[in-house]
Design an enzyme around this catalytic site. Structure first.
Site, short mmCIF file in Angstrom:
data_model
loop_
_atom_site.label_atom_id
_atom_site.label_comp_id
_atom_site.label_asym_id
_atom_site.label_seq_id
_atom_site.Cartn_x
_atom_site.Cartn_y
_atom_site.Cartn_z
N CYS A 265 5.82 0.02 7.44
CA CYS A 265 5.44 1.16 6.61
C CYS A 265 6.66 1.56 5.78
CB CYS A 265 5.02 2.31 7.52
SG CYS A 265 4.60 3.83 6.64
N LEU A 266 6.44 1.85 4.50
CA LEU A 266 7.56 2.23 3.64
C LEU A 266 8.25 3.51 4.10
CD1 LEU A 266 6.14 1.38 0.08
CD2 LEU A 266 7.76 0.05 1.44
N HIS B 2 -4.50 1.25 7.33
CA HIS B 2 -3.18 1.88 7.47
C HIS B 2 -3.04 3.06 6.48
CE1 HIS B 2 1.39 1.52 7.96
NE2 HIS B 2 1.27 2.29 6.89
N GLU B 3 -3.47 2.83 5.23
CA GLU B 3 -3.33 3.89 4.21
C GLU B 3 -4.27 5.07 4.49
OE1 GLU B 3 -0.72 3.75 2.55
OE2 GLU B 3 -0.36 1.64 2.96
N HIS C 45 -2.83 7.35 6.91
CA HIS C 45 -1.85 8.28 6.32
C HIS C 45 -2.54 9.56 5.82
CE1 HIS C 45 2.12 6.48 6.21
NE2 HIS C 45 1.65 5.33 5.77
N GLY D 41 0.84 -1.19 0.00
CA GLY D 41 0.00 0.00 0.00
C GLY D 41 0.87 1.24 0.00
N GLN E 87 3.09 10.03 1.18
CA GLN E 87 4.37 9.32 1.24
C GLN E 87 5.24 9.61 0.00
OE1 GLN E 87 2.45 5.34 2.17
NE2 GLN E 87 4.34 5.19 3.35
ZN LIG Z 1 2.54 3.51 5.84
#
Ligand SMILES: [Zn+2]
Length: 157
Positions: free
Chosen positions: A90-91, A132-133, A136, A46, A51
């Site tokens: 998380c990236l 999660h997304e 963000h 995701g 991000q």
């Molecule tokens: Zn994330």
């Protein structure tokens, strides 16, 4: 198609609430394509627009299931059921993982890249990834919900 730079913590944009999308044009669709390539390049499931430095309510999720790529523009969770605690990453936080409690099942209302409204029901890992997304897009980072941290290079998130 381009691979975008992933913004890592700490960066103000990651904790900023994103703006609603009103214009569904080629520029938006190109951004989503680039976000997809960037997510795949980094083995993510995701990615949210902040991000990659874009302050808009856009997220994508692809957990390699029959849903394929899910484009979430202006997504809102309209129902949630149950709770489950699992490890996630998380990236924007390379190498950091932690146990997070999320709803087991959610129903989401969103628009696709063409502006068409849809609702989607998701269970388990897909519900976790979408939740999660969407966090963000509200400037909420998973680390604020972590109950127990792991810093294991060997875990892939
Ligand atoms: Zn994330």
């Amino acid at each position: 198609v381009a691979i975008l730079k992933i913004i890592e913590h700490p960066n103000e944009i990651l904790s900023t609430e994103c703006e609603e999308v009103f214009v569904f044009n080629n520029k938006l669709r190109k951004l989503i394509k680039n976000m997809y390539e960037t997510m795949i390049e980094h083995d993510g499931v995701g990615l949210a627009a902040p991000q990659v430095g874009v302050n808009l309510r856009i997220a994508i999720v692809d957990i390699n299931d029959e849903n394929g790529l899910i484009e979430l523009i202006n997504p809102v969770i309209i129902e949630e059921t149950g709770k489950i605690t699992e490890v996630e990453g998380c990236l924007s936080f390379p190498g950091i993982y932690g146990d997070v409690t999320r709803p087991h099942e959610i129903k989401v209302k969103a628009q696709n890249a063409k502006g068409k409204q849809f609702t989607l029901s998701a269970v388990g890992f897909l519900a976790r990834a979408i939740s999660h997304e969407i966090d963000h897009l509200n400037g909420i980072l998973f680390t604020s919900k972590v109950e127990k941290f792991y810093e294991l290079e060997t875990l892939e998130g």
